[in-house]
Design a protein around this motif. Structure first.
Motif, mmCIF file in Angstrom:
data_model
loop_
_atom_site.group_PDB
_atom_site.id
_atom_site.type_symbol
_atom_site.label_atom_id
_atom_site.label_comp_id
_atom_site.label_asym_id
_atom_site.label_seq_id
_atom_site.Cartn_x
_atom_site.Cartn_y
_atom_site.Cartn_z
ATOM 1 N N SER A 250 91.881 41.398 63.225
ATOM 2 C CA SER A 250 90.567 40.865 63.607
ATOM 3 C C SER A 250 90.722 39.733 64.609
ATOM 4 O O SER A 250 89.952 39.625 65.569
ATOM 5 N N LEU A 251 91.724 38.881 64.373
ATOM 6 C CA LEU A 251 91.995 37.790 65.304
ATOM 7 C C LEU A 251 92.413 38.339 66.668
ATOM 8 O O LEU A 251 91.941 37.878 67.709
ATOM 9 N N LEU A 252 93.260 39.333 66.671
ATOM 10 C CA LEU A 252 93.706 39.948 67.918
ATOM 11 C C LEU A 252 92.536 40.580 68.675
ATOM 12 O O LEU A 252 92.397 40.393 69.887
ATOM 13 N N LEU A 253 91.683 41.292 67.959
ATOM 14 C CA LEU A 253 90.514 41.912 68.587
ATOM 15 C C LEU A 253 89.568 40.851 69.135
ATOM 16 O O LEU A 253 89.030 40.993 70.239
ATOM 17 N N MET A 254 89.373 39.779 68.377
ATOM 18 C CA MET A 254 88.495 38.706 68.826
ATOM 19 C C MET A 254 89.028 38.075 70.115
ATOM 20 O O MET A 254 88.257 37.806 71.042
#
Length: 124
Positions: free
Chosen positions: A72-76
Motif C-alpha cells: 500500500s505504501l509503495l502504491l501510494m
C-alpha cells in the motif's frame, strides 16, 4: 502541450505589440477564441485526470492507514509521483487559459478602437 501554448502566447503577444494598421482584429479574435476552446478542453481533461489521481492517492492513504501494508505504501508513493506533475501541469494550463482571456480582452479593445476610427473617418 506546454511548448505549444507558450509559442501561441508569444505569437499572439507579438501581433498585439506590432499593432499593424491592416490587422483584421475580427479574424484575430475569432482565431483566438478557437485556440481558447482547444485549451479549455485540454484543461478540462487534465482536471479530470488530476482529480482521479488525487482520489486514488486518498484511497491508497486510507488503505495504508487501515492495513499498514508495504504494498500500500509503495502504491501510494507511485500514485504521488504521478500526481505531483499532473498538478503542476494543470496549474500551468489554468494560468495559461486565464492569460488568454486577458489577451482576448485586449483584442476586443483593439477591435473597438479600429471600429471607432473607421466611423470617425466615415463622418469626416
Amino acid at each position: 502541450m506546454k511548448k505549444q501554448i507558450q509559442d501561441y502566447v508569444k505569437a499572439i503577444k507579438w501581433i498585439l505589440t506590432e499593432d499593424k494598421p491592416g490587422t483584421d482584429w475580427k479574424e484575430v479574435a475569432q482565431s483566438h477564441l478557437i485556440k481558447i476552446q482547444f485549451y479549455q478542453h485540454e484543461r478540462l481533461i487534465h482536471l479530470i485526470v488530476t482529480a482521479l489521481f488525487a482520489i486514488m492517492e486518498i484511497i491508497c492513504l486510507a488503505t495504508l492507514l487501515s492495513t499498514a501494508n508495504l504494498w500500500s505504501l509503495l502504491l501510494m508513493i507511485m500514485v504521488l509521483v504521478l500526481l505531483v506533475p499532473y498538478i503542476g501541469h494543470y496549474y500551468f494550463l489554468e494560468n495559461s487559459v486565464q492569460e488568454l482571456y486577458l489577451i482576448y480582452d485586449v483584442i476586443l479593445s483593439r477591435m473597438d478602437r479600429k471600429e471607432k476610427n473607421t466611423e470617425e473617418e466615415l463622418e469626416d
